[in-house]
Design a protein around this motif. Structure first.
Motif, short mmCIF file in Angstrom:
data_model
loop_
_atom_site.label_atom_id
_atom_site.label_comp_id
_atom_site.label_asym_id
_atom_site.label_seq_id
_atom_site.Cartn_x
_atom_site.Cartn_y
_atom_site.Cartn_z
N ASN A 191 40.03 41.62 42.57
CA ASN A 191 39.89 41.86 40.98
C ASN A 191 39.00 40.41 40.80
N PHE A 192 38.92 39.27 41.60
CA PHE A 192 38.18 38.37 41.29
C PHE A 192 36.70 38.61 41.86
N PHE A 193 36.50 39.68 42.69
CA PHE A 193 35.42 39.87 43.28
C PHE A 193 34.56 41.15 42.20
N GLU A 194 35.43 41.86 41.54
CA GLU A 194 34.89 42.94 40.75
C GLU A 194 34.57 42.46 39.38
N ASN A 195 35.54 41.62 38.94
CA ASN A 195 35.89 41.11 37.54
C ASN A 195 34.84 39.82 37.25
N SER A 196 34.66 39.26 38.29
CA SER A 196 33.77 38.16 38.25
C SER A 196 32.28 38.37 37.40
N LYS A 197 32.10 37.44 36.55
CA LYS A 197 30.71 37.70 35.90
C LYS A 197 29.39 37.18 36.52
N ASP A 198 29.65 36.37 37.56
CA ASP A 198 28.82 35.89 38.47
C ASP A 198 28.57 36.90 39.53
N ILE A 199 27.23 36.70 40.22
CA ILE A 199 26.92 37.63 41.49
C ILE A 199 27.79 37.10 42.76
N ILE A 200 28.50 37.91 43.15
CA ILE A 200 29.32 37.77 44.60
C ILE A 200 28.86 38.77 45.58
N TYR A 201 28.19 38.13 46.81
CA TYR A 201 27.33 39.11 47.80
C TYR A 201 27.89 38.33 49.21
N SER A 207 29.02 43.06 38.96
CA SER A 207 28.05 42.22 38.08
C SER A 207 26.75 41.84 38.64
N GLY A 208 26.82 41.71 40.21
CA GLY A 208 25.56 41.64 40.81
C GLY A 208 24.72 43.01 40.69
N ARG A 209 25.22 44.13 40.93
CA ARG A 209 24.71 45.20 40.81
C ARG A 209 24.09 45.36 39.37
N ASN A 210 24.90 45.29 38.47
CA ASN A 210 24.14 45.48 37.00
C ASN A 210 22.99 44.40 36.74
N LEU A 211 23.03 43.05 37.37
CA LEU A 211 22.08 42.07 37.22
C LEU A 211 20.81 42.32 37.82
#
Length: 528
Positions: A163-173, A187-191
Motif C-alpha cells: 500500500n505504501f509502495f503503490e499509494n505513495s505520491k513520490d517515486i519509489i524505485y 506514481s513513478g511510472r506516471n511521472l
C-alpha cells in the motif's frame, strides 16, 4: 607353682565367638535389606559382600574356638590337633577374602563414579530428549495454527508495504547494479510517462545532465547513500521534471553492492512557483522603476508634442517640413502610449471599482474590436454563462485586459482563425477563457510571456507590456491569469493548435440578468 583358673577366659572366648557370629549375621541381614531397597547402589553391594566375607570368617573362627574348647575340656586333644590346621587355613582364607573385598573397593568405587557420571549424562540427555519430544509434539500439534498465524503476519506486513509502495505520491524505485529499474511504483511510472507494459528502463538514462548522474553514482558508491540530490529528469515523451532524490545502496552477504533503492520527490511545481515568485519580485521592481521613469518622461513628451503641433500650424500640409513634423508627432504619441502602458503596469493610475457583469465588459470590448478582427479573418465564438455572478472591479482596466488578449490572439493568427470566449462560474469564482486557434506558445517562453518588455512581435509592433499590464490588473482585482498551449477543443476535447488564457476573478455572489437579451443577441453564442 600355683596356676590361674582358665574357666573365665574360656567362657569369655566362648561368648565372644558366639557374639561375633551373631553380630556378623545381623550385619549381613541388614545389608541384604539395603540391597533390596536399592539394588543398583554400589555401596550397599560392597557392604553386602563384605558382610558375607565377615560372616563366613566369624562363623569359621567362632565355630573353631567353640570346638577347640569342647575338645580340650573333653580331653580330646588329639582330635583338635588333627582339626586345627584345617581351621586355621579356613580362617586365613576367609580373612584374605575380606581383605580382598576391602582392597578392591576403591577401584570399584571409581568405576561406580564413572558409571554414575555416565548415567547422569544419559539421564540429562534423556531429559532433554524428552523435553524436545514434548516441544516437537506441541509443534506438530499447533504447526498448522502457527504457520497460519505467521502467514497472516507476513501477509499484513506485505500489504502495508505494498500500500505504501503503490499509494505513495513520490517515486519509489529499485535498481540493479547496472541501473536497470527492477521495480517502480505507479506514481513513478506516471511521472516518467512509462507504459505499464514497459519491461526494461534504465534509471541512469533518465538524467538530463551527466554531472548529476556522476554525482549520484559517486555518492552512492563512496558513501552508500545519496541525500537530497536535485536532478532534472526526462520522462518518455514528457516535459522535464525536477526531482529531489534520496537513495541507499543494497549489498549482498559478501558486502558487495548489488543495486540501490530510492525515493524521488517531484519538485517541478515548487520550482515553477519559485520562478514565479522571482518573476513577481522582478515585476514589482520594474513596476516601481516604470512609475518613476513614466513620471519623469511624461512631462517632456507633452512639451515636445505641444511644440510639434504648434510648428505644424506654420507649414503647409503638403510640404516636406509638415511631413517631418508629422513623423515627430506620431513618434511622440507612440512614446506617450508606452509611458501610459508603464503607468498601467505600475498600477499608479486611480482605480474606480464597482459591481460589474463580466459578460457585458467582454461584449463592450468586442463591439469595438470585432470588426477589425473580422477584417483579418478572425471569427469570434461566444459561450457565455447566462447566470454568471457579478464581479467587483474597474471596468476601464478590465477593458484593457481583454483588448490586449484579443490583439495578441489576432497577431497569432496571421491567416485568420477563431477566438473562443467562454465564461462560467466555479467555486465562488468567475472563470473567463479566451482561446485562439493560432500558432501557440512554445514551452521555452511560457514562463516569460508575463515579463515586462518581453515580446515576440517585430520591432515597432509591440512594447512587450500588454500581458504584463494585464497580469498586474488581474492581480489587483484579486484574481489569477494563466496560460495553456496547446489546447483541447472545449466540447470535443480533441487536441487543437493555439493558446488559451484562463482568468479567474472573485465573484460577489450576485447574478445580473438585466442585459442578457442584448448580450447574447450581439454575436454567435455557439462553439463550432
Amino acid at each position: 607353682m600355683s596356676t590361674l583358673p582358665l574357666f573365665p577366659a574360656v567362657i569369655i572366648d566362648f561368648l565372644g565367638s558366639a557374639t561375633a557370629i551373631a553380630l556378623s549375621f545381623l550385619a549381613l541381614r541388614y545389608s541384604w535389606s539395603l540391597i533390596r531397597l536399592q539394588p543398583n547402589n554400589f555401596i550397599w553391594g560392597f557392604l553386602f559382600y563384605f558382610c558375607i566375607a565377615m560372616a563366613a570368617f566369624s562363623l569359621s573362627r567362632g565355630v573353631g574356638h567353640i570346638i577347640k574348647i569342647l575338645l580340650i575340656f573333653g580331653n580330646r586333644n588329639d582330635i583338635w590337633h588333627l582339626l586345627s590346621p584345617f581351621s586355621g587355613g579356613i580362617n586365613t582364607m576367609l580373612m584374605i577374602s575380606a581383605a580382598a573385598v576391602t582392597i578392591y573397593y576403591h577401584k570399584g568405587l571409581q568405576a561406580y563414579k564413572a558409571i554414575r557420571s555416565e548415567a547422569e549424562k544419559l539421564s540429562e540427555a534423556n531429559t532433554r530428549l524428552s523435553n524436545s519430544a514434548e516441544q516437537l509434539q506441541m509443534l506438530n500439534t499447533h504447526l498448522e495454527e502457527m504457520v497460519e498465524k505467521r502467514t497472516k503476519n507476513l501477509s499484513e506486513s506485505e500489504k502495508k508495504f505494498r500500500n505504501f509502495f503503490e499509494n505513495s505520491k513520490d517515486i519509489i524505485y529499485f535498481c540493479d547494479n547496472d541501473g536497470d529499474i527492477t521495480s517502480i511504483n505507479t506514481s513513478g511510472r506516471n511521472l516518467l510517462g512509462l507504459d505499464p507494459g514497459t519491461t526494461k528502463v534504465n534509471f541512469y538514462d533518465l538524467f538530463c545532465h551527466d554531472s548529476d548522474l556522476l554525482k549520484y553514482l559517486d555518492e552512492l558508491h563512496h558513501n552508500g547513500f545519496v541525500s537530497d540530490l536535485e536532478m532534472e529528469c526526462k520522462g518518455k515523451d514528457g516535459p522535464t521534471r525536477h526531482i529531489l532524490l534520496t537513495a541507499n545502496a543494497i549489498y549482498n552477504e559478501k558486502g558487495q553492492m548489488i543495486g540501490c533503492e530510492g525515493i524521488g520527490k517531484d519538485m517541478t511545481r515548487l520550482k515553477t512557483i519559485t520562478e514565479q515568485l522571482i518573476n513577481h519580485e522582478k515585476m514589482a521592481s520594474v513596476g516601481q522603476m516604470a512609475a518613476g521613469v513614466a513620471h519623469e518622461i511624461n512631462t517632456p513628451l507633452g512639451i515636445i508634442l505641444g511644440y510639434t503641433q504648434l510648428l505644424m500650424d506654420d507649414f503647409d500640409e503638403n510640404s516636406e517640413d509638415y511631413s517631418n513634423l508629422k513623423v515627430v508627432e506620431r513618434q511622440t504619441r507612440a512614446c506617450r502610449r508606452i509611458v501610459a502602458d508603464l503607468l498601467k503596469f505600475s498600477r499608479q493610475a486611480e482605480s474606480f471599482k464597482t459591481s460589474l457583469d463580466i459578460n457585458l465588459i467582454i461584449q463592450e470590448v468586442l463591439a469595438v474590436t470585432e470588426h477589425t478582427l473580422n477584417i483579418h479573418g478572425v471569427t469570434v465564438l461566444r459561450k457565455f454563462d447566462q447566470n454568471l455572478p457579478m464581479v467587483f472591479g474597474d471596468s476601464e482596466k478590465l477593458h484593457q485586459v481583454f483588448i490586449n488578449l484579443f490583439n495578441n490572439a489576432q497577431y497569432a493568427m496571421v491567416e485568420g482563425g477563431k477566438i473562443i470566449i467562454i465564461t462560467s462560474a466555479s467555486k465562488e469564482e468567475v472563470v473567463i477563457t479566451v482561446m485562439d486557434s493560432g500558432s501557440g506558445i512554445p514551452d521555452a517562453i511560457k514562463n516569460k510571456i508575463f515579463d515586462p518588455f518581453f515580446t515576440t512581435k517585430d520591432v515597432g509592433k509591440g512594447t512587450g507590456l500588454g500581458l504584463s499590464v494585464s497580469y498586474g490588473i488581474i492581480q489587483e482585482h484579486g484574481g489569477t491569469i494563466s496560460v495553456k498551449s496547446p489546447v483541447e477543443h472545449p466540447e470535443t476535447r480533441e487536441p487543437m493548435q493555439g493558446s488559451a488564457f484562463y482568468i479567474r476573478l472573485p465573484a460577489t455572489g450576485v447574478a445580473n440578468h438585466e442585459n442578457e437579451e442584448n448580450l447574447y443577441n450581439g454575436g454567435n453564442t455557439g462553439i463550432r
